[in-house]
Design a protein around this motif. Structure first.
Motif, PDB file in Angstrom:
ATOM      1  N   MET A   1       0.694  -1.511   0.271  1.00  0.00           N
ATOM      2  CA  MET A   1      -0.257  -0.313  -0.006  1.00  0.00           C
ATOM      3  C   MET A   1       0.695   0.933   0.300  1.00  0.00           C
ATOM      4  N   LYS A   2       0.693   2.262  -0.954  1.00  0.00           N
ATOM      5  CA  LYS A   2       1.097   3.247  -0.839  1.00  0.00           C
ATOM      6  C   LYS A   2       1.499   4.204   0.297  1.00  0.00           C
ATOM      7  N   GLU A   3       2.198   4.814   0.800  1.00  0.00           N
ATOM      8  CA  GLU A   3       1.734   5.776   2.126  1.00  0.00           C
ATOM      9  C   GLU A   3       1.510   7.305   1.046  1.00  0.00           C
ATOM     10  N   LYS A   4       0.569   7.997   2.627  1.00  0.00           N
ATOM     11  CA  LYS A   4       0.125   8.782   1.767  1.00  0.00           C
ATOM     12  C   LYS A   4       1.495  10.247   2.702  1.00  0.00           C
ATOM     13  N   THR A   5       2.401  11.066   1.906  1.00  0.00           N
ATOM     14  CA  THR A   5       2.848  11.875   2.785  1.00  0.00           C
ATOM     15  C   THR A   5       2.121  13.250   2.590  1.00  0.00           C
ATOM     16  N   ILE A   6       2.344  14.058   3.547  1.00  0.00           N
ATOM     17  CA  ILE A   6       1.655  15.286   4.356  1.00  0.00           C
ATOM     18  C   ILE A   6       3.102  15.682   3.439  1.00  0.00           C
ATOM     19  N   LYS A   7       2.200  17.513   2.902  1.00  0.00           N
ATOM     20  CA  LYS A   7       3.344  18.602   2.452  1.00  0.00           C
ATOM     21  C   LYS A   7       3.366  19.515   3.350  1.00  0.00           C
ATOM     22  N   ILE A   8       4.090  20.432   3.824  1.00  0.00           N
ATOM     23  CA  ILE A   8       4.706  21.149   4.452  1.00  0.00           C
ATOM     24  C   ILE A   8       4.857  22.411   3.923  1.00  0.00           C
ATOM     25  N   ALA A   9       4.523  23.211   4.135  1.00  0.00           N
ATOM     26  CA  ALA A   9       4.241  24.578   4.074  1.00  0.00           C
ATOM     27  C   ALA A   9       4.992  25.092   3.904  1.00  0.00           C
ATOM     28  N   THR A  10       5.864  25.706   3.313  1.00  0.00           N
ATOM     29  CA  THR A  10       7.475  26.393   3.295  1.00  0.00           C
ATOM     30  C   THR A  10       7.348  27.874   4.034  1.00  0.00           C
ATOM     31  N   ALA A  11       6.528  28.903   2.699  1.00  0.00           N
ATOM     32  CA  ALA A  11       6.136  29.946   2.596  1.00  0.00           C
ATOM     33  C   ALA A  11       4.612  29.955   3.072  1.00  0.00           C
ATOM     34  N   TYR A  12       4.560  31.386   3.594  1.00  0.00           N
ATOM     35  CA  TYR A  12       3.053  32.198   3.756  1.00  0.00           C
ATOM     36  C   TYR A  12       3.541  33.793   3.014  1.00  0.00           C
ATOM     37  N   GLY A  13       1.601  33.717   2.682  1.00  0.00           N
ATOM     38  CA  GLY A  13       1.944  35.104   2.255  1.00  0.00           C
ATOM     39  C   GLY A  13       0.221  35.569   1.780  1.00  0.00           C
ATOM     40  N   ILE A  14      -0.294  36.676   1.182  1.00  0.00           N
ATOM     41  CA  ILE A  14      -1.174  37.494   1.151  1.00  0.00           C
ATOM     42  C   ILE A  14      -1.398  37.711  -0.055  1.00  0.00           C
ATOM     43  N   LEU A  15      -1.951  36.756  -1.360  1.00  0.00           N
ATOM     44  CA  LEU A  15      -2.669  37.417  -2.388  1.00  0.00           C
ATOM     45  C   LEU A  15      -3.443  38.347  -2.634  1.00  0.00           C
ATOM     46  N   LYS A  16      -3.435  39.408  -3.305  1.00  0.00           N
ATOM     47  CA  LYS A  16      -4.708  40.941  -2.945  1.00  0.00           C
ATOM     48  C   LYS A  16      -4.792  40.376  -4.161  1.00  0.00           C
ATOM     49  N   ILE A  17      -7.096  40.534  -4.738  1.00  0.00           N
ATOM     50  CA  ILE A  17      -7.034  40.204  -5.310  1.00  0.00           C
ATOM     51  C   ILE A  17      -8.792  41.375  -5.004  1.00  0.00           C
ATOM     52  N   GLY A  18      -8.160  42.893  -6.447  1.00  0.00           N
ATOM     53  CA  GLY A  18      -9.191  43.727  -5.765  1.00  0.00           C
ATOM     54  C   GLY A  18      -9.113  44.010  -4.379  1.00  0.00           C
ATOM     55  N   ASP A  19     -10.531  44.031  -3.617  1.00  0.00           N
ATOM     56  CA  ASP A  19     -10.108  44.552  -2.466  1.00  0.00           C
ATOM     57  C   ASP A  19     -10.258  43.488  -0.914  1.00  0.00           C
ATOM     58  N   THR A  20      -9.664  42.098  -2.013  1.00  0.00           N
ATOM     59  CA  THR A  20     -10.197  41.329  -0.815  1.00  0.00           C
ATOM     60  C   THR A  20      -8.415  40.246  -1.026  1.00  0.00           C
ATOM     61  N   ASP A  21      -8.284  40.255   0.604  1.00  0.00           N
ATOM     62  CA  ASP A  21      -6.835  39.587   1.049  1.00  0.00           C
ATOM     63  C   ASP A  21      -7.231  38.223   0.615  1.00  0.00           C
ATOM     64  N   LEU A  22      -5.976  37.291   0.092  1.00  0.00           N
ATOM     65  CA  LEU A  22      -6.070  35.644   0.084  1.00  0.00           C
ATOM     66  C   LEU A  22      -5.068  35.109   1.256  1.00  0.00           C
ATOM     67  N   ASP A  23      -4.954  34.847   1.654  1.00  0.00           N
ATOM     68  CA  ASP A  23      -4.230  33.844   2.575  1.00  0.00           C
ATOM     69  C   ASP A  23      -3.600  32.631   1.953  1.00  0.00           C
ATOM     70  N   VAL A  24      -2.063  32.712   1.528  1.00  0.00           N
ATOM     71  CA  VAL A  24      -1.793  31.938   0.704  1.00  0.00           C
ATOM     72  C   VAL A  24      -0.579  30.782   1.187  1.00  0.00           C
ATOM     73  N   SER A  25      -0.027  29.281   0.860  1.00  0.00           N
ATOM     74  CA  SER A  25       0.654  28.667   1.292  1.00  0.00           C
ATOM     75  C   SER A  25       1.105  28.219   0.308  1.00  0.00           C
ATOM     76  N   VAL A  26       3.312  27.963  -0.054  1.00  0.00           N
ATOM     77  CA  VAL A  26       3.432  27.851  -1.175  1.00  0.00           C
ATOM     78  C   VAL A  26       4.781  26.196  -0.568  1.00  0.00           C
ATOM     79  N   LEU A  27       4.087  25.038  -0.842  1.00  0.00           N
ATOM     80  CA  LEU A  27       4.673  23.899  -0.337  1.00  0.00           C
ATOM     81  C   LEU A  27       5.758  23.718  -1.156  1.00  0.00           C
ATOM     82  N   ASP A  28       6.144  22.467   0.265  1.00  0.00           N
ATOM     83  CA  ASP A  28       7.722  22.076  -0.241  1.00  0.00           C
ATOM     84  C   ASP A  28       8.142  21.421  -1.849  1.00  0.00           C
TER      85      ASP A  28
END
Length: 85
Positions: A1-28
């Motif tokens: 059986m294939k093991e499921k690996t959990i990814k790690i967020a290595t960077a965080y930021g805000i994506l601004k679209i118009g008046d909206t700020d979205l929390d975003v991450s970049v994974l390993d």
């Protein structure tokens, strides 16, 4: 059986679209993700954890939306479990 690996967020930021700020991450592995709670907040809804339809994010699982979700979109949208660094 294939093991499921959990990814790690290595960077965080805000994506601004118009008046909206979205929390975003970049994974390993280089994938860029928008957080679940950011999407709910942008839609003016309280976040909830569990989707009612398998493989469809909770913010897209309302019955009245299903006819608008193409198979192409379903292939692009998926829940990605990850841990903070």
């Amino acid at each position: 059986m294939k093991e499921k690996t959990i990814k790690i967020a290595t960077a965080y930021g805000i994506l601004k679209i118009g008046d909206t700020d979205l929390d975003v991450s970049v994974l390993d592995n280089g994938d860029r993700v928008i957080t679940h709670s950011a999407v709910f907040r942008t839609l003016g809804r309280e976040p909830r954890g569990n989707a009612r339809i398998d493989q469809i994010p909770a913010f897209m699982d309302e019955k009245n939306l299903q006819s608008s979700i193409s198979s192409d979109l379903q292939c692009l949208i998926k829940r990605v479990p990850y841990n903070k660094e």
